[in-house]
Motif scaffolding. Structure first.
Motif, mmCIF file in Angstrom:
data_model
loop_
_atom_site.group_PDB
_atom_site.id
_atom_site.type_symbol
_atom_site.label_atom_id
_atom_site.label_comp_id
_atom_site.label_asym_id
_atom_site.label_seq_id
_atom_site.Cartn_x
_atom_site.Cartn_y
_atom_site.Cartn_z
ATOM 1 N N ALA A 199 -4.363 5.914 2.258
ATOM 2 C CA ALA A 199 -4.528 4.502 2.932
ATOM 3 C C ALA A 199 -5.824 4.714 4.057
ATOM 4 O O ALA A 199 -5.419 5.496 4.727
ATOM 5 N N ASN A 200 -6.762 4.271 3.525
ATOM 6 C CA ASN A 200 -8.036 4.488 4.419
ATOM 7 C C ASN A 200 -7.771 3.272 5.495
ATOM 8 O O ASN A 200 -8.737 2.174 5.169
ATOM 9 N N ASN A 201 -6.973 3.307 6.423
ATOM 10 C CA ASN A 201 -6.488 2.237 7.243
ATOM 11 C C ASN A 201 -7.410 2.022 8.431
ATOM 12 O O ASN A 201 -7.167 1.907 9.542
ATOM 13 N N ILE A 202 -8.903 2.061 8.008
ATOM 14 C CA ILE A 202 -9.714 2.174 9.203
ATOM 15 C C ILE A 202 -10.255 0.679 9.630
ATOM 16 O O ILE A 202 -10.680 0.655 10.929
ATOM 17 N N PHE A 203 -10.109 -0.160 8.890
ATOM 18 C CA PHE A 203 -10.481 -1.697 9.108
ATOM 19 C C PHE A 203 -9.411 -2.775 9.292
ATOM 20 O O PHE A 203 -9.733 -3.503 9.830
ATOM 21 N N TRP A 204 -8.315 -2.319 8.512
ATOM 22 C CA TRP A 204 -7.473 -3.331 8.781
ATOM 23 C C TRP A 204 -6.158 -3.106 9.574
ATOM 24 O O TRP A 204 -5.756 -2.104 9.848
ATOM 25 N N PRO A 205 -5.367 -4.134 10.265
ATOM 26 C CA PRO A 205 -4.337 -3.697 10.872
ATOM 27 C C PRO A 205 -3.106 -3.056 10.165
ATOM 28 O O PRO A 205 -3.291 -3.224 8.902
ATOM 29 N N LYS A 206 -2.244 -2.255 10.859
ATOM 30 C CA LYS A 206 -1.418 -1.406 10.129
ATOM 31 C C LYS A 206 -0.192 -1.929 9.269
ATOM 32 O O LYS A 206 0.101 -1.439 8.514
ATOM 33 N N ASP A 207 -0.189 -3.257 9.542
ATOM 34 C CA ASP A 207 1.047 -3.869 9.003
ATOM 35 C C ASP A 207 0.676 -4.110 7.575
ATOM 36 O O ASP A 207 1.642 -3.938 6.653
ATOM 37 N N HIS A 208 -0.547 -4.357 7.085
ATOM 38 C CA HIS A 208 -0.940 -4.255 5.750
ATOM 39 C C HIS A 208 -0.760 -2.758 5.332
ATOM 40 O O HIS A 208 -0.191 -3.061 4.114
ATOM 41 N N PHE A 209 -1.101 -1.927 5.697
ATOM 42 C CA PHE A 209 -1.029 -0.630 5.060
ATOM 43 C C PHE A 209 0.364 -0.100 4.932
ATOM 44 O O PHE A 209 0.734 0.839 4.138
ATOM 45 N N ARG A 210 1.222 -0.467 6.001
ATOM 46 C CA ARG A 210 2.659 -0.078 5.976
ATOM 47 C C ARG A 210 3.089 -0.671 4.695
ATOM 48 O O ARG A 210 4.080 0.147 4.067
ATOM 49 N N LYS A 211 2.728 -1.884 4.379
ATOM 50 C CA LYS A 211 3.499 -2.270 2.947
ATOM 51 C C LYS A 211 3.137 -1.534 1.756
ATOM 52 O O LYS A 211 3.794 -1.432 1.101
ATOM 53 N N LEU A 212 1.726 -1.085 1.828
ATOM 54 C CA LEU A 212 1.454 -0.512 0.686
ATOM 55 C C LEU A 212 1.841 0.879 0.466
ATOM 56 O O LEU A 212 2.356 1.310 -0.387
ATOM 57 N N ILE A 213 1.973 1.745 1.620
ATOM 58 C CA ILE A 213 2.774 2.970 1.832
ATOM 59 C C ILE A 213 4.229 2.915 1.249
ATOM 60 O O ILE A 213 4.647 3.607 0.720
ATOM 61 N N ASN A 214 4.790 1.822 1.975
ATOM 62 C CA ASN A 214 6.213 1.585 1.587
ATOM 63 C C ASN A 214 6.507 1.460 0.230
ATOM 64 O O ASN A 214 7.547 1.999 -0.578
ATOM 65 N N LEU A 215 5.485 0.579 -0.674
ATOM 66 C CA LEU A 215 5.659 0.221 -1.742
ATOM 67 C C LEU A 215 5.361 1.676 -2.580
ATOM 68 O O LEU A 215 6.432 1.950 -3.557
ATOM 69 N N TYR A 216 4.489 2.649 -2.277
ATOM 70 C CA TYR A 216 4.381 3.909 -2.967
ATOM 71 C C TYR A 216 5.502 4.666 -2.951
ATOM 72 O O TYR A 216 5.930 5.287 -3.666
#
Length: 391
Positions: A199-216
């Motif tokens: 998750a290259n989370n350098i541009f968006w807030p962490k909540d967005h990437f938390r959802k992707l990582i939890n799904l994975y």
């Protein structure tokens, strides 16, 4: 856990001098940065893949092969390999060749890139981006694991009794990460194969990437590769460091304000408060990076972007000295504290070869972690790739 840096290879004017490096200078600088990364004790150097100005890394395997000859320990990776517009056969052969040249110090990250016109440049339709990613990787996965492949799909000519050469080193393909900033289908794809998710989370807030990582993580367990906390996760980040926080902000502000991607948008203060960007002291970098585990769970790889936006090579090398001497040693120690026993180590070629041997002989693997995590293979459960594309 592995720590390293990634580059997008942009050729950007230095806003403090007005000077733009030549492509030759930028390419040579990337090599020097990779060598410095090994010198200061980092684990990974990763390069992007782009086919348009203002970027230069159009041939990652050429660059990484060159760096392989000048390093001994550094893992060489991509921060994007364009699975949608590259031929899977060429990817299979190019990265297997690189794997041999680097004695196994190779992995790669599949992605769709961030440049829409690249699709027609390579004869593809951007509207088929997800479908291309699914089908092309299914073929690549098979090419690395079967000596003879018979295959037919939608997006390329069929293969009959085809063998890609060279075969993967020690019979173990390079480990694959699937990178995404917005697509749950890619998280699903990574989970299906038991590969890593970055998750290259350098541009968006962490909540967005938390959802992707939890799904994975959830789907990784669903496909029988292990528990959710055994899934292999990588994260992006950005740093600009100075012993004095105010001085770090003063020096970096002109680069931030004029950066091609986020310049002339949110302020530096807004961006650092909402994204992983840290501009400040080594201690501030340590403290903010440690919060990533609170948000995303224990993970295996942390890469930082540090050479973008026109920063001169001398400055980047100085930044790497601080990173390697004052930041990463503390992060290594802190990340190991309270790390659950079942969380696997970051994948390496040696560990995956040992695990493959253990799987064959029925003995316990060297790392003690789930076999699919180390081999990058998917389980024998009856799931087809059409399930990936439908998610």
């Amino acid at each position: 856990m592995q720590f390293g840096i990634f580059t997008v290879g942009d050729v950007t004017a230095d806003p403090t001098t007005g000077r733009t490096p030549t492509e030759h200078e930028r390419i040579k600088a990337m090599v020097a940065i990779a060598q410095k990364a090994e010198e200061v004790g980092l684990d990974v150097f990763a390069t992007g893949e782009h086919h348009n100005p203002p970027f230069v890394p159009s041939s990652p395997t050429t660059m990484l092969g060159h760096i392989a000859a000048r390093t001994e320990r550094l893992i060489l990776s991509t921060s994007t390999t364009l699975i949608t517009t590259n031929d899977p056969v060429k990817i299979a052969e190019d990265y297997a060749m690189l794997q041999h040249l680097a004695d196994g110090r190779v992995d790669l990250m599949m992605g769709r890139g961030n440049t829409g016109p690249v699709y027609p440049w390579f004869g593809k339709d951007i509207r088929q981006g997800i479908a291309l990613a699914v089908e092309n990787y299914a073929l690549l996965h098979e090419l690395w694991r079967k000596d003879v492949v018979n295959w037919e799909g939608k997006f390329r000519t069929p293969l009959q009794s085809f063998t890609s050469t060279p075969r993967p080193l020690d019979g173990v393909p390079p480990f694959v990460w699937h990178g995404s900033i917005r697509s749950p289908e890619i998280a699903e794809q990574a989970a299906y194969y038991g590969d890593g998710f970055f998750a290259n989370n350098i541009f968006w807030p962490k909540d967005h990437f938390r959802k992707l990582i939890n799904l994975y993580r959830e789907r990784y367990a669903h496909y029988g590769h292990g528990t959710p906390d055994q899934a292999v996760v990588g994260l992006g980040g950005q740093l600009f460091l100075h012993k004095n926080s105010q001085e770090a902000v003063r020096r970096f502000r002109p680069y931030f304000d004029n950066a091609p991607v986020y310049g002339h948008g949110p302020s530096l203060e807004e961006f650092t408060s909402q994204t992983p960007l840290t501009v400040g002291s080594p201690q501030e970098a340590i403290e903010k990076t440690l919060t990533f585990r609170e948000s995303f769970g224990d993970y295996q790889r942390q890469l930082f972007l540090m050479d973008h936006a026109g920063l001169p090579l001398k400055t980047v090398l100085e930044q790497l000295d601080i990173l390697g001497e004052e930041v990463v040693p503390v992060l290594r120690e802190e990340m190991e504290k309270n790390r659950p026993a079942g969380v696997p180590d970051a994948p390496t070629h040696a560990a995956r070869v040992a695990q493959a041997l253990a799987d064959t002989t029925g003995t316990t693997g060297a790392t003690g972690s789930d076999s699919d995590t180390n081999t990058g293979s998917h389980s024998d459960s009856a799931h087809g790739t059409e399930e990936v594309s439908a998610s």
